[in-house]
Structure formats: structure tokens, C-alpha cells
Design a protein around this motif. Structure first.
Motif, PDB file in Angstrom:
ATOM      1  N   MET A   1      15.020  24.550 105.182  1.00 47.63           N
ATOM      2  CA  MET A   1      13.735  24.563 104.505  1.00 47.63           C
ATOM      3  C   MET A   1      13.941  24.121 103.069  1.00 47.63           C
ATOM      4  N   THR A   2      13.188  23.118 102.618  1.00 45.52           N
ATOM      5  CA  THR A   2      13.358  22.603 101.273  1.00 45.52           C
ATOM      6  C   THR A   2      12.022  22.571 100.561  1.00 45.52           C
ATOM      7  N   THR A   3      12.080  22.790  99.268  1.00 47.68           N
ATOM      8  CA  THR A   3      10.856  22.732  98.477  1.00 47.68           C
ATOM      9  C   THR A   3      10.512  21.286  98.182  1.00 47.68           C
ATOM     10  N   GLU A   4       9.224  20.920  98.345  1.00 44.68           N
ATOM     11  CA  GLU A   4       8.808  19.554  98.065  1.00 44.68           C
ATOM     12  C   GLU A   4       8.789  19.311  96.570  1.00 44.68           C
ATOM     13  N   THR A   5       9.322  18.186  96.167  1.00 41.58           N
ATOM     14  CA  THR A   5       9.387  17.876  94.738  1.00 41.58           C
ATOM     15  C   THR A   5       8.682  16.584  94.381  1.00 41.58           C
ATOM     16  N   THR A   6       8.218  15.817  95.401  1.00 40.68           N
ATOM     17  CA  THR A   6       7.552  14.557  95.100  1.00 40.68           C
ATOM     18  C   THR A   6       6.298  14.812  94.292  1.00 40.68           C
ATOM     19  N   ALA A  22      -9.334  32.196 100.677  1.00 32.21           N
ATOM     20  CA  ALA A  22      -8.334  31.162 100.376  1.00 32.21           C
ATOM     21  C   ALA A  22      -7.945  31.184  98.908  1.00 32.21           C
ATOM     22  N   ARG A  23      -8.893  31.453  98.013  1.00 27.36           N
ATOM     23  CA  ARG A  23      -8.549  31.524  96.601  1.00 27.36           C
ATOM     24  C   ARG A  23      -7.531  32.628  96.338  1.00 27.36           C
ATOM     25  N   GLN A  24      -7.670  33.736  97.083  1.00 35.29           N
ATOM     26  CA  GLN A  24      -6.797  34.873  96.858  1.00 35.29           C
ATOM     27  C   GLN A  24      -5.454  34.718  97.551  1.00 35.29           C
ATOM     28  N   HIS A  25      -5.472  34.109  98.756  1.00 31.77           N
ATOM     29  CA  HIS A  25      -4.265  34.092  99.574  1.00 31.77           C
ATOM     30  C   HIS A  25      -3.694  32.700  99.797  1.00 31.77           C
ATOM     31  N   GLY A  26      -4.307  31.647  99.202  1.00 23.06           N
ATOM     32  CA  GLY A  26      -3.890  30.281  99.477  1.00 23.06           C
ATOM     33  C   GLY A  26      -2.454  30.006  99.078  1.00 23.06           C
ATOM     34  N   ALA A  27      -1.940  30.703  98.071  1.00 22.81           N
ATOM     35  CA  ALA A  27      -0.577  30.453  97.608  1.00 22.81           C
ATOM     36  C   ALA A  27       0.423  31.409  98.230  1.00 22.81           C
ATOM     37  N   ARG A  28       0.002  32.084  99.298  1.00 18.29           N
ATOM     38  CA  ARG A  28       0.871  33.068  99.936  1.00 18.29           C
ATOM     39  C   ARG A  28       2.136  32.413 100.468  1.00 18.29           C
ATOM     40  N   HIS A  29       2.018  31.179 100.975  1.00 18.77           N
ATOM     41  CA  HIS A  29       3.169  30.472 101.519  1.00 18.77           C
ATOM     42  C   HIS A  29       3.658  29.431 100.521  1.00 18.77           C
ATOM     43  N   ARG A  30       4.945  29.420 100.292  1.00 22.26           N
ATOM     44  CA  ARG A  30       5.552  28.438  99.388  1.00 22.26           C
ATOM     45  C   ARG A  30       5.425  27.039  99.987  1.00 22.26           C
ATOM     46  N   ALA A  31       5.085  26.062  99.145  1.00 16.68           N
ATOM     47  CA  ALA A  31       4.965  24.691  99.617  1.00 16.68           C
ATOM     48  C   ALA A  31       6.342  24.171 100.012  1.00 16.68           C
ATOM     49  N   VAL A  32       6.502  23.816 101.272  1.00 21.32           N
ATOM     50  CA  VAL A  32       7.787  23.330 101.761  1.00 21.32           C
ATOM     51  C   VAL A  32       7.597  22.043 102.543  1.00 21.32           C
ATOM     52  N   THR A  82       8.006  25.333 118.404  1.00 22.56           N
ATOM     53  CA  THR A  82       8.902  25.143 117.270  1.00 22.56           C
ATOM     54  C   THR A  82       8.104  25.045 115.977  1.00 22.56           C
ATOM     55  N   VAL A  83       8.489  25.839 114.984  1.00 17.97           N
ATOM     56  CA  VAL A  83       7.887  25.757 113.655  1.00 17.97           C
ATOM     57  C   VAL A  83       8.852  24.993 112.758  1.00 17.97           C
ATOM     58  N   GLY A  84       8.395  23.886 112.167  1.00 17.88           N
ATOM     59  CA  GLY A  84       9.310  23.107 111.337  1.00 17.88           C
ATOM     60  C   GLY A  84       8.635  22.078 110.469  1.00 17.88           C
ATOM     61  N   GLY A  85       7.307  21.999 110.520  1.00 17.42           N
ATOM     62  CA  GLY A  85       6.601  21.025 109.708  1.00 17.42           C
ATOM     63  C   GLY A  85       6.330  21.528 108.307  1.00 17.42           C
ATOM     64  N   PRO A  86       5.655  20.738 107.492  1.00 20.67           N
ATOM     65  CA  PRO A  86       5.346  21.157 106.125  1.00 20.67           C
ATOM     66  C   PRO A  86       4.297  22.263 106.117  1.00 20.67           C
ATOM     67  N   SER A  87       4.158  22.917 104.985  1.00 17.41           N
ATOM     68  CA  SER A  87       3.135  23.944 104.837  1.00 17.41           C
ATOM     69  C   SER A  87       1.788  23.285 104.573  1.00 17.41           C
ATOM     70  N   CYS A  88       0.749  23.761 105.250  1.00 17.16           N
ATOM     71  CA  CYS A  88      -0.603  23.214 105.124  1.00 17.16           C
ATOM     72  C   CYS A  88      -1.621  24.333 105.329  1.00 17.16           C
ATOM     73  N   GLU A  89      -2.797  24.151 104.766  1.00 25.57           N
ATOM     74  CA  GLU A  89      -3.932  25.010 105.090  1.00 25.57           C
ATOM     75  C   GLU A  89      -4.790  24.376 106.175  1.00 25.57           C
ATOM     76  N   ARG A  90      -4.932  23.068 106.107  1.00 27.40           N
ATOM     77  CA  ARG A  90      -5.622  22.298 107.141  1.00 27.40           C
ATOM     78  C   ARG A  90      -4.744  21.106 107.480  1.00 27.40           C
ATOM     79  N   PHE A  91      -4.781  20.687 108.759  1.00 22.79           N
ATOM     80  CA  PHE A  91      -3.877  19.634 109.214  1.00 22.79           C
ATOM     81  C   PHE A  91      -4.562  18.824 110.299  1.00 22.79           C
ATOM     82  N   ARG A 103      -3.492  21.478 101.202  1.00 22.53           N
ATOM     83  CA  ARG A 103      -2.915  22.724 100.713  1.00 22.53           C
ATOM     84  C   ARG A 103      -3.776  23.297  99.601  1.00 22.53           C
ATOM     85  N   ALA A 104      -3.972  24.607  99.614  1.00 23.86           N
ATOM     86  CA  ALA A 104      -4.616  25.291  98.504  1.00 23.86           C
ATOM     87  C   ALA A 104      -3.565  25.518  97.429  1.00 23.86           C
ATOM     88  N   LEU A 105      -3.769  24.936  96.276  1.00 27.02           N
ATOM     89  CA  LEU A 105      -2.800  25.083  95.201  1.00 27.02           C
ATOM     90  C   LEU A 105      -2.944  26.446  94.535  1.00 27.02           C
TER      91      LEU A 105
END
Length: 355
Positions: free
Chosen positions: A1-6, A51-61, A96-105, A116-118
Motif C-alpha cells: 500500500m503506497t500513498t499517492e503523491t502525484t 461525508a463531510r465528517q467521515h470523508g477523510a476516514r480512509h487515507r488516500a492510497v 480482492t481489495v487492492g485498488g485506490p481509495s475512492c468515495e465514488r467509482f 474522493r472527499a478531501l
């Protein structure tokens, strides 16, 4: 798992063929907007606040190495991780879970769209990041836009994308909520920041109103024709739009969150069947040839833009028993059969075929 930096870019300050201009705040616009929000969006306001309260619950990966969209099958958002998952295969392969983090896809053709909710703080405007990927989950483009993620769609070719966000603090509703829908053409890089000003024909005449509001785009195979919901005057309509001619016409009333079938002949949609704000919508299918409609065999309230898993089956999310997540269900589109649970703690279904 890596943090996105682009790095991503702010949403360019440009619109489609009709320039988007700020509108003065008027009492009429504010009253109409409040009515539309309460009567048409129903549970959406609760989703925005959640979503405003919990949107950042998951780290963007980013996606794990080797996790791609190339294997055909069902993909969805996994609620536990916030990441994109591949459903268990008919060959016995496990989920299998392995894609990027998203709120909608959503994904189609050679492209995928992730919203993603920032992270935000109380008192600051909500922001969404729209990220475009190829099927290997290489990031191609990222845009930052105002609002909270709501709907995401990609045309069958993968070349035209659309997203809807709940925007906060539009010029005509400083303290209210409205939707803002954008369209991005990857072939030209042209961005339509908001389709709100597309010339609209309603009841056979050109229509102008302060409260026109669009959401839930779905594309035809020609990358030009699209369908969407427009609300105005306290009513919703299915519209057929044309990107090249920059025009839209209303086809039928009481149609929300349309989804075009793979053969382009039917629209799955949610229909308002009750004034009860806790139980307003049911899932229906519309025949575009004669605009006849029928309910499917799902009698629970549905607040989602259903997806066609194939030419006969619809996929959609419903609230889970825990009240915090959603489960993914399917049902035949012809009104027969019964709902079937596809994946617990899941949403944003996308069915991909082999290329």
C-alpha cells in the motif's frame, strides 16, 4: 500500500459552450432551492453531512502493484477500507481489495473515474478530488473541485467522463446545497465545468429558470448523446443531451439518476413513488422507444444510480443493517426474479468485460 503523491490541479475556471457566470442571490432562487433540496434530494443532505465528517476516514492510497481492471468481472468500493475491490470470480478466485481509495467509482472502456472527499475542517468548503486512471490504475489526471462526491460515470469508450458533486455555497444559495455536474472529454482535454447552462427544451419550448439543476449523467456509445436528471419548479425530468450541438430536451417527468443499458434502448432510474422523505424512491426501467416503464422486483427505497451489470441485470447499493455502510445488490431488469446480495459493505458497482 503506497500513498499517492502525484499532484493534482485545481478545477480550471472554464466551462462548456455556455460560460458559467455568477448569479445574484434572490429570494425566489433561495426558496426554490430549499424546496428542491428537501423534496428531490431527500437523503442526499444526510449523505453530504456524513461525508463531510467521515470523508477523510480512509487515507488516500494508490492501487497495489498488480491490481488492475484487466480481469473481467465485478468491481466495487469496499466500505471497510475505502478502496476498490474485485468481486469473487466464477472460477473460484476470492474477492480482492487492492485498488485506490475512492468515495465514488466507475470504469468503462480503458478508463476509470475515482471521486474522493478531501479532508476538511469545520467551516471550510467541501472539496472533491476527481482522478482519472487507465485500466492498470496509472493516474492520468487529477482535478480538485468544490463539493462532496455524489455520482461518477464513464462513457462506454472510456473517452468521456462525468461527475456530480453536492456543491456548498453557490452564488444563489450561500448557505444551501445544490448539485454541480461536469463533463470531461479526454480526447480533447476539454472540460465542461457545469452543464447547468446547456440550452434546455421543456414541453416543446425553450426553458429558462433560475432553479435548473442537473445530476446523474449517463452516456451513449457514440460519446455524444447523454441522459441526465434535471430538476426545476419542484419536478424532475429525464433529459436527452447532445454535446456537439450543446442542447438538451426533456423526455419524461419523475426520472432520477438514469443509467443507460448496454444496448442503448432502456434507462434504469429511481422513481419517486411517495412523499415520505424516509421512503421516497423505487427502482424502475424505462423503454426509450415508447417511454413506457415498469418497476423491478426490488421494493426497498433506493437512493443510488444503478449500474447495468450486463444487458439483463442491474446492480445498486442499499443501506446495510449496521446503518453505517451499504451492501451491493442485483436484480433482473425485466421485473422478474428477486433481489440478490452481491457483496456486503460495498457500493459503486462496475462490471467490466474482456477487451
Amino acid at each position: 500500500m503506497t500513498t499517492e503523491t502525484t499532484p493534482d490541479t485545481e478545477l480550471p475556471d472554464r466551462t462548456g459552450p455556455s460560460d458559467l457566470t455568477d448569479r445574484p442571490v434572490t429570494a425566489a432562487r433561495l426558496v426554490v432551492l430549499v424546496v428542491v433540496v428537501l423534496t428531490l434530494l431527500g437523503g442526499a443532505l444526510g449523505y453530504v453531512l456524513h461525508a463531510r465528517q467521515h470523508g477523510a476516514r480512509h487515507r488516500a492510497v494508490a492501487a497495489d502493484a498488480g491490481f488492475t481492471l484487466d480481469p473481467p468481472g465485478l468491481y466495487y468500493r469496499d466500505a471497510a477500507s475505502g478502496r476498490i475491490a474485485r468481486a469473487a470470480g466464477s472460477d473460484g478466485a476470492p474477492a480482492t481489495v487492492g485498488g485506490p481509495s475512492c468515495e465514488r467509482f466507475y470504469a468503462s472502456g480503458d478508463r476509470a473515474l475515482c471521486l474522493r472527499a478531501l479532508p476538511g475542517t469545520p467551516g471550510t468548503p467541501a472539496r472533491t478530488q476527481a482522478v482519472v486512471y487507465d485500466r492498470q490504475f496509472h493516474q492520468l489526471q487529477a482535478l480538485t473541485l468544490p463539493g462532496v462526491p455524489n455520482r461518477a460515470r464513464v462513457s462506454p469508450s472510456g473517452q468521456v467522463l462525468s461527475w456530480t458533486a453536492f456543491a456548498v455555497g453557490d452564488s444563489y444559495a450561500v448557505s444551501g446545497f445544490s448539485t454541480r455536474t461536469s463533463v470531461l472529454d479526454l480526447r480533447t482535454g476539454y472540460l465542461i465545468k457545469s452543464i447547468e447552462d446547456i440550452p434546455l427544451t421543456l414541453d416543446g419550448a425553450r426553458y429558462h429558470a433560475a432553479d435548473v439543476n442537473y445530476w446523474g449523467v449517463t452516456f451513449a456509445a457514440d460519446d455524444n448523446r447523454f441522459y441526465a436528471t434535471v430538476s426545476t419548479g419542484g419536478r424532475t425530468h429525464l433529459v436527452e443531451g447532445d454535446l456537439r450541438s450543446w442542447s438538451a430536451r426533456a423526455l419524461k417527468e419523475n426520472v432520477e439518476c438514469p443509467s443507460l443499458s448496454p444496448d442503448g434502448t432502456r434507462i434504469a432510474f429511481k422513481k419517486r413513488v411517495s412523499a415520505d422523505p424516509a421512503d421516497p424512491w423505487r427502482l424502475y426501467v424505462l423503454d426509450l422507444a415508447d417511454l413506457s416503464e415498469h418497476p423491478v422486483a426490488e421494493n426497498r427505497n433506493l437512493d443510488d444510480q444503478a449500474a447495468w451489470l450486463d444487458g439483463r441485470t442491474l446492480g445498486y447499493a442499499l443501506p446495510a443493517k449496521d446503518g453505517r455502510t451499504t451492501d451491493l445488490w442485483s436484480v433482473p431488469a425485466d421485473g422478474t426474479g428477486a433481489p440478490r446480495l452481491l457483496a456486503a459493505g460495498a457500493s459503486s458497482p462496475t462490471a467490466l468485460t474482456a477487451r
